[in-house]
Write a protein that holds these residues in place. Structure first.
Motif, short mmCIF file in Angstrom:
data_model
loop_
_atom_site.label_atom_id
_atom_site.label_comp_id
_atom_site.label_asym_id
_atom_site.label_seq_id
_atom_site.Cartn_x
_atom_site.Cartn_y
_atom_site.Cartn_z
N ARG A 148 22.44 39.74 29.84
CA ARG A 148 23.59 40.55 29.46
C ARG A 148 24.64 40.37 30.55
NH1 ARG A 148 25.79 45.18 30.99
NH2 ARG A 148 26.74 46.56 29.44
N VAL A 149 25.77 39.81 30.17
CA VAL A 149 26.84 39.60 31.15
C VAL A 149 27.97 40.57 30.82
CG1 VAL A 149 28.39 37.91 32.19
CG2 VAL A 149 26.24 37.15 31.18
N PRO A 150 28.35 41.46 31.73
CA PRO A 150 29.44 42.40 31.45
C PRO A 150 30.73 41.65 31.12
CG PRO A 150 28.31 42.99 33.47
CD PRO A 150 27.80 41.64 33.07
N ASN A 151 31.49 42.19 30.17
CA ASN A 151 32.72 41.52 29.74
C ASN A 151 33.70 41.31 30.89
OD1 ASN A 151 31.94 41.25 27.13
ND2 ASN A 151 32.85 43.15 26.43
N GLU A 152 33.74 42.29 31.79
CA GLU A 152 34.67 42.19 32.91
C GLU A 152 34.38 40.93 33.73
OE1 GLU A 152 34.28 45.41 35.63
OE2 GLU A 152 36.13 44.91 36.69
N GLU A 153 33.10 40.67 33.91
CA GLU A 153 32.69 39.49 34.68
C GLU A 153 33.09 38.20 33.95
OE1 GLU A 153 28.48 38.04 36.23
OE2 GLU A 153 28.85 40.18 36.54
N VAL A 154 32.94 38.24 32.62
CA VAL A 154 33.28 37.05 31.82
C VAL A 154 34.77 36.78 31.90
CG1 VAL A 154 33.22 36.07 29.49
CG2 VAL A 154 31.35 37.51 30.25
N ILE A 155 35.56 37.85 31.86
CA ILE A 155 37.01 37.69 31.92
C ILE A 155 37.45 37.17 33.29
CG2 ILE A 155 39.11 39.11 32.15
CD1 ILE A 155 38.69 38.64 29.29
N LYS A 156 36.79 37.66 34.33
CA LYS A 156 37.21 37.32 35.70
C LYS A 156 36.85 35.88 36.08
CE LYS A 156 37.19 41.74 38.13
NZ LYS A 156 36.31 42.59 38.93
N THR A 157 35.66 35.44 35.66
CA THR A 157 35.18 34.14 36.12
C THR A 157 35.57 33.04 35.12
OG1 THR A 157 33.26 32.95 36.89
CG2 THR A 157 32.91 34.38 35.01
#
Lengths: 268, 281
Positions: B154-163
Motif C-alpha cells: 500500500r503506497v500512500p497517494n501523497e508519496e506517489v504524487i511526490k516521487t
C-alpha cells in the motif's frame, strides 16, 4: 465437408480410437492422437522458412518425438472426425522487399507476396477450433510513425515477384496478390507494405496452392493517404476459388481510407 | 447519578422514542452501506465488460460514496440534525480536524489528482520508489500494488504524487538493453554482425525498430558494448532471457571471448618478470 479441391493437407479426416495421424506442412510437423476421452496434439517447427516438404499420414505409426510440444484436449467422448484448415496471420504482416522496389509514376503493378498460414485443428461435435499454431513463426515488428504510436505486426521478407509463373507454391504459405496503383507524378518507393492479414480469408484451387483475397492499394492524389480495398476471391481459369477459411476479422471488406503512413512507409 | 444525567441532557436520549429514532438512523446507515456496496459491485462487473478496469473502478467508487453520503444525510435527518447547520458548524471543526488529519487530507487530495492525471491505470506495471508491481487499485488514500513476488503493498497517494513513477506498460513496445564486454583482441565488426544475426533469428525481437549496437568504451578487462533490441511489452521477460542466452551461445560457437575481470601484475619497467615456481607433487 464436401471438398472438390484435392486437399494436400487440409480438409476432413477420420481417425479411430487409439490411432495417430501425422502431417508435415512445410517446416511444421503435427501429430494428432485420438483416445477415447481426449485428443493429444503434438507439434514442432523447424527454422527453415521456405520448406516445400509435405506429408499426410492418416493413420501413422510415426512416434511423437521427445522435443515436440504436446497438449491434450478433453471431451466427454471423442468423435472420429477431425478437420485441418489454414488461416491467415492473427496480426497484420509488414512485408519488405528483399531488394529496394518502387512503383513508377502513374503505374499499376501486382506484387505476389506469400506469407505463412496458421494451422487450425477443429475437433468435437460440432467442429470448432481447439488448436491453432503458426506453421512458421514470423518475427514481431512495429509499424508506426514512432515508438509511441503504431501497431505490433509480424515482419516478412518478399521477393516482390511480379510474374505469377515465378511464384513458388509452398504447402504452408498462402499467396496474396497486392495491386498497387501509384497516381501522383512521382515514383513510390515501397520500403514496407502493411498487409491486413486478419481481414483475409484463405482460398484454394487444384494445383495452385493457397491464396488470399486480392488487396488493392491506391495512392491518393495528395500522396499521403492510401485507399485500401480487399478485393474478391482470386480467379482460377475464370472461376472463383473455393474458400477454405473466413477472415478472422469480419466487416473489413469495405473501402478503407487510411493515412498514407499507415499503409506504406516511404524512404526518406 | 440520574440527576447528573438529566443535567447533562443525556437522559433525553435514552427515552424510548429517541432510541427508536437512533435505531432507524442506524438501520438507514446499514441499508445505505449494503445498497452502495451492491450497486458498486454490480456496476463494476457490468462496466468491466466494455470499459477499462480503471474506469470501472472510478465509477463504481463514486456511486458507492454517493449512496453512502445520501444514507448518512438521511440518518442525520432522522436524528433531527440539520445537515446545513452541521456543515456550518463543521467550519470550526474543519480547522481542528485539518490539523489532526493533515496526512489523510493530503493523501485524499493527492488521490484526486492521481485519478485526474492518470499517470497509470489499474492493471499497469509501475515502479514507485523501490516498489515495482501491478496496480490493483487507485483509492482515495492510497495505491495498492501487487509486487512480482506476490506481496501486497500500500503506497500512500501523497508519496506517489511526490516521487517519480515509472509506468512499465504504458507503451506497447519496450527495449531490452544487454550490456556486455568482449576481449580486446576481438574484431568488433564481426561481433556486431554476430549480434545482429542473433537478433534476426529471435522472433520475439522486433524487426522495426531495429537493434542498436553501441560502443560504451574501453573497460578494465575488455571493450564494453551495449546491444539493445525491442520487443512487445508482453514478451519482455521472454525476450530478455532469450537474447542473453542466444548471445552467449553465439559467442561460444564463434569463439568470441567474454572477458572476466583480470589483472596484469607489473613489477616496474626495470625489474625482471616475477618468478613463478611450479611444484609437482
Amino acid at each position: 465437408m464436401a471438398d472438390p479441391v484435392p486437399a494436400p493437407w487440409w480438409g476432413d479426416f477420420a481417425l479411430s480410437v487409439d490411432t495417430r495421424a501425422y502431417w508435415r506442412i512445410g517446416s511444421f510437423e503435427l501429430w494428432l492422437e485420438r483416445r477415447a476421452r481426449d485428443w493429444m496434439v503434438a507439434w514442432r517447427r523447424e527454422e527453415a522458412a521456405l520448406s516445400e516438404a509435405l506429408a499426410v499420414e492418416v493413420p501413422t505409426e510415426r512416434e511423437v518425438p521427445a522435443d515436440a510440444f504436446q497438449e491434450r484436449v478433453g471431451f466427454r467422448q471423442t468423435e472420429a472426425q477431425v478437420r485441418l484448415m489454414p488461416a491467415m496471420a492473427d496480426r497484420p504482416v509488414v512485408v519488405s522487399p528483399e531488394v529496394p522496389f518502387s512503383v513508377g509514376e502513374g503505374e499499376e503493378v501486382t506484387i505476389y507476396v506469400s506469407t505463412p498460414v496458421w494451422v487450425q485443428v477443429h475437433l468435437g461435435k460440432p467442429l470448432r477450433v481447439d488448436f491453432e499454431e503458426p506453421s512458421y513463426r514470423l518475427s514481431d515488428t512495429w509499424f508506426g510513425p514512432s515508438t509511441r504510436e503504431g501497431t505490433v505486426c509480424y515482419a516478412a521478407r518478399t521477393a516482390a515477384r511480379l510474374n505469377l509463373e515465378n511464384v513458388p507454391v509452398r504447402p504452408n504459405r498462402a499467396i496474396t496478390a497486392v495491386r498497387v496503383r501509384n497516381r501522383p507524378r512521382s515514383p513510390l518507393p515501397l520500403e514496407h507494405l502493411l498487409l491486413p492479414m486478419p481481414s483475409l480469408g484463405v482460398y484454394a484451387a487444384p494445383g495452385v496452392g493457397l491464396w488470399t483475397a486480392t488487396i488493392l492499394m491506391e495512392r491518393g492524389a495528395e500522396g499521403d493517404e492510401a485507399r485500401v480495398r480487399i478485393g474478391k476471391a482470386p480467379l482460377r481459369e475464370g472461376k472463383a476459388m473455393q474458400r477454405l477459411t473466413s477472415p478472422r476479422e469480419a466487416g473489413e471488406r469495405s473501402v478503407l481510407l487510411r493515412t498514407f503512413g499507415g499503409i506504406f512507409r516511404r524512404k526518406e | 447519578m440520574e440527576e447528573w444525567l438529566r443535567d447533562m441532557g443525556l437522559l433525553t436520549w435514552l427515552e424510548p422514542h429517541r432510541i427508536k429514532l437512533g435505531l432507524q438512523a442506524f438501520a438507514l446507515l446499514i441499508v445505505g452501506w449494503v445498497l452502495g456496496k451492491t450497486l458498486s459491485v454490480g456496476l463494476r462487473r457490468l462496466l468491466l465488460r466494455t470499459q477499462r478496469a480503471q474506469t470501472a473502478m472510478v465509477v463504481s467508487r463514486m456511486v458507492f460514496y454517493l449512496v453512502v453520503f445520501v444514507a448518512v444525510s438521511g440518518a442525520l435527518s432522522v436524528l433531527g440534525l440539520q445537515l446545513g447547520v452541521l456543515l456550518g458548524a463543521a467550519g470550526v471543526l474543519t480547522v481542528a480536524l485539518g490539523f489532526a488529519s493533515q496526512t489523510s487530507a493530503s493523501n485524499l487530495i493527492s488521490g484526486l489528482f492521481l485519478l485526474a492525471e492518470q499517470p497509470f491505470v489499474v492493471g499497469d506495471l509501475i515502479r514507485v520508489g523501490e516498489v515495482t508491481g501491478e496496480v490493483l487499485s487507485v483509492d482515495l488514500l492510497s495505491v495498492k500494488i501487487r509486487t512480482f513476488d506476490n506481496l501486497y503493498v500500500r503506497v500512500p497517494n501523497e508519496e506517489v504524487i511526490k516521487t517519480h513513477i515509472t509506468n512499465l506498460t504504458h507503451f506497447p513496445i519496450r527495449r531490452v538493453d544487454v550490456h556486455l564486454s568482449v576481449a580486446y583482441k576481438e574484431d568488433l565488426e564481426r561481433v556486431r554482425r554476430l549480434l545482429i544475426a542473433v537478433a534476426d533469428r529471435e522472433p520475439l525481437c522486433l524487426v522495426e525498430p531495429g537493434p542498436l549496437f553501441l560502443m560504451q568504451g574501453f573497460g578494465e578487462s575488455g571493450i564494453e558494448l551495449q546491444f539493445s533490441v525491442w520487443g512487445r511489452r508482453e514478451s519482455y521477460i521472454d525476450l530478455r532471457n532469450a537474447i542473453h542466452q542466444h548471445i552467449k551461445e553465439a559467442f561460444d560457437r564463434e569463439g568470441v571471448e567474454i572477458p572476466f575481470p583480470h589483472r596484469t601484475l607489473y613489477a616496474g619497467a626495470e625489474t625482471r618478470p616475477i618468478p613463478v615456481r611450479v611444484e609437482r607433487s
